[in-house]
Design a protein around this motif. Structure first.
Motif, PDB file in Angstrom:
ATOM      1  N   THR A 132       0.858  -1.179   0.000  1.00 40.25           N
ATOM      2  CA  THR A 132       0.000   0.000   0.000  1.00 40.25           C
ATOM      3  C   THR A 132       0.893   1.228   0.000  1.00 40.25           C
ATOM      4  O   THR A 132       1.672   1.435   0.938  1.00 40.25           O
ATOM      5  N   ILE A 133       0.823   2.007  -1.079  1.00 38.28           N
ATOM      6  CA  ILE A 133       1.598   3.241  -1.197  1.00 38.28           C
ATOM      7  C   ILE A 133       0.614   4.344  -1.553  1.00 38.28           C
ATOM      8  O   ILE A 133       0.099   4.405  -2.678  1.00 38.28           O
ATOM      9  N   ARG A 134       0.345   5.201  -0.610  1.00 41.95           N
ATOM     10  CA  ARG A 134      -0.668   6.229  -0.840  1.00 41.95           C
ATOM     11  C   ARG A 134      -0.116   7.369  -1.704  1.00 41.95           C
ATOM     12  O   ARG A 134       1.076   7.668  -1.677  1.00 41.95           O
ATOM     13  N   ASN A 135      -0.985   7.946  -2.499  1.00 41.62           N
ATOM     14  CA  ASN A 135      -0.591   9.032  -3.390  1.00 41.62           C
ATOM     15  C   ASN A 135      -0.030  10.197  -2.589  1.00 41.62           C
ATOM     16  O   ASN A 135      -0.362  10.385  -1.416  1.00 41.62           O
ATOM     17  N   GLY A 136       0.805  10.997  -3.252  1.00 39.09           N
ATOM     18  CA  GLY A 136       1.431  12.115  -2.578  1.00 39.09           C
ATOM     19  C   GLY A 136       1.247  13.421  -3.316  1.00 39.09           C
ATOM     20  O   GLY A 136       1.120  13.443  -4.546  1.00 39.09           O
ATOM     21  N   PHE A 139      -7.992   7.535  -3.684  1.00 39.88           N
ATOM     22  CA  PHE A 139      -7.148   8.410  -2.868  1.00 39.88           C
ATOM     23  C   PHE A 139      -6.861   9.645  -3.701  1.00 39.88           C
ATOM     24  O   PHE A 139      -5.876   9.718  -4.440  1.00 39.88           O
ATOM     25  N   SER A 140      -7.727  10.619  -3.585  1.00 34.89           N
ATOM     26  CA  SER A 140      -7.811  11.727  -4.527  1.00 34.89           C
ATOM     27  C   SER A 140      -6.639  12.698  -4.434  1.00 34.89           C
ATOM     28  O   SER A 140      -6.393  13.308  -3.377  1.00 34.89           O
ATOM     29  N   LEU A 141      -5.934  12.878  -5.556  1.00 36.38           N
ATOM     30  CA  LEU A 141      -4.903  13.907  -5.636  1.00 36.38           C
ATOM     31  C   LEU A 141      -5.515  15.295  -5.502  1.00 36.38           C
ATOM     32  O   LEU A 141      -4.937  16.187  -4.883  1.00 36.38           O
ATOM     33  N   ALA A 142      -6.678  15.495  -6.127  1.00 42.24           N
ATOM     34  CA  ALA A 142      -7.331  16.800  -6.055  1.00 42.24           C
ATOM     35  C   ALA A 142      -7.623  17.182  -4.610  1.00 42.24           C
ATOM     36  O   ALA A 142      -7.412  18.334  -4.205  1.00 42.24           O
ATOM     37  N   ALA A 143      -8.102  16.234  -3.807  1.00 37.94           N
ATOM     38  CA  ALA A 143      -8.384  16.523  -2.403  1.00 37.94           C
ATOM     39  C   ALA A 143      -7.100  16.884  -1.660  1.00 37.94           C
ATOM     40  O   ALA A 143      -7.082  17.824  -0.850  1.00 37.94           O
TER      41      ALA A 143
END
Length: 390
Positions: free
Chosen positions: A183-187, A301-305
């Protein structure tokens, strides 16, 4: 052939010429419509290239965004322009592209690239490792139809990467497996996205907003699952009370005409700004008081958010995918059940209150410091460098 695009043979020759101690990476996208998965892939590709990884890009489907072509104006990539995973012509083009490729790792994003990379790799007895990055939690109907093939591909791939802990738990519960699961969450690029009071003042003056005007904003491609109509319906109910508010919709796509008609039908066309695609969204984000994301599917996992929170604005998000990992309800934003327009309306109405906006906004940027671009790049670098091809 569009500018930036090169023939498959040319990109393969570039790969043979490249040399580095780090593994060679081929990023394989299903298409290029500038959605969240596409944006994250480009951020990852360019970031790892800055760190010395030889990287290239292969796009299976069409580029449906002029902005995508602008982003890649100086990029050498191969575009197959195929129409669907189950069509023979798409398989033939993918076979031809991958057969000529010299890479150590194929980074397959979502379903179609994963299936093609694994199946063609096996047929060719290729030495590359396939790593699947999966960006979806709730599937659209077309995705459900081919999910069995995707399950086979993830089991045969070298590794599967989820982008959210909630997503990982959901799919593990559904039996989705791979030899290695990460699991690697967006940054988010915290240096690029940050509060800017000067830019905020200039943009709001340009748009004609008064200081007291409450500006909501949604950054998303216009597709059914992004639920722009829900946003417009909820916003129209909020302003019926006489609130001085505006709604900015940044993006483009097939459902935009429908959204424009809905705004007119609800009597808020003069309060809703359709900004279209923007190569640089920062001025638009600077103008916001509250960010909004009301997706009913796909969102994980929204980049926009992350970008909106990094600029100091609180978020209202539908509680799907990794939304609860990004927003803590009542701390840096508000969560509501996906598809519940009454709850969405209540959340927007609550954030008309200045004290609540200030409280949540003060926690916005600190809440995403742990989701930095550098942390994401570190995690992927460790994963790719730790892999040994057969």
């Amino acid at each position: 052939m569009s500018h930036g695009q090169v023939a498959v043979d040319d990109i393969a020759r570039d790969g043979r010429a490249a040399s580095s101690a780090r593994p060679r990476l081929l990023f394989f996208l299903p298409g290029l419509a500038m959605g969240g998965a596409e944006r994250q892939t480009l951020e990852l590709m360019f970031g790892l290239r800055e760190r010395g990884f030889p990287t290239k890009l292969l796009v299976f489907g069409p580029m449906t965004s002029a902005l995508a072509d602008n982003v890649l104006a100086e990029e050498r990539y191969a575009q197959l322009d195929a129409k669907g995973m189950l069509r023979p012509l798409g398989w033939w083009r993918a076979w031809r592209a991958l057969r000529r490729e010299r890479t150590d790792i194929v980074v397959a994003v979502n379903q179609t690239p994963a299936v093609l990379a694994v199946a063609i790799g096996r047929a060719l007895r290729a030495t590359w490792a396939t790593v699947v990055i999966f960006h979806t939690t709730l599937l659209m109907p077309r995705e459900r139809a081919r999910h069995g093939l995707f399950e086979w591909a993830t089991r045969a791939a070298r590794a599967l990467v989820f982008v959210s802990q909630n997503q990982a738990a959901y799919w593990k519960g559904k039996g989705l497996r791979s030899p290695a699961v990460h699991t690697i969450r967006n940054g988010v690029d915290l240096a690029r996205f940050q509060p800017d009071v000067v830019l905020r003042r200039r943009m709001r003056e340009r748009l004609g907003f008064a200081d007291q005007t409450v500006v909501f904003g949604l950054l998303a491609t216009f597709r059914p699952e992004k639920a722009h109509l829900d946003a417009i319906d909820a916003f129209s109910r909020v302003v019926q009370s006489g609130a001085d508010a505006r709604l900015i919709l940044v993006g483009d796509g097939p459902t935009r005409p429908m959204a424009e008609r809905r705004a007119a039908a609800r009597g808020v066309a003069d309060r809703v700004i359709f900004a279209g695609e923007q190569e640089d969204v920062r001025p638009w984000l600077a103008a916001l008081d509250v960010g909004l994301l009301c997706s009913t599917a796909v969102e994980t996992f929204s980049l926009a958010a992350l970008e909106i929170l990094a600029t100091g604005a609180p978020m209202v998000m539908s509680d799907i995918g990794g939304a609860s990992e990004i927003v803590t309800d009542g701390h840096n934003g508000l969560l509501y059940p996906a598809g519940d327009k009454a709850a969405l309306t209540k959340a927007l109405a609550a954030l008309l209150e200045p004290d609540l906006r200030r409280t949540l906004g003060a926690n916005a940027r600190p809440s995403v410091l742990r989701f930095s671009r550098e942390r994401m790049l570190d995690d992927y670098q460790a994963l790719f460098e730790g892999m040994q091809t057969p």
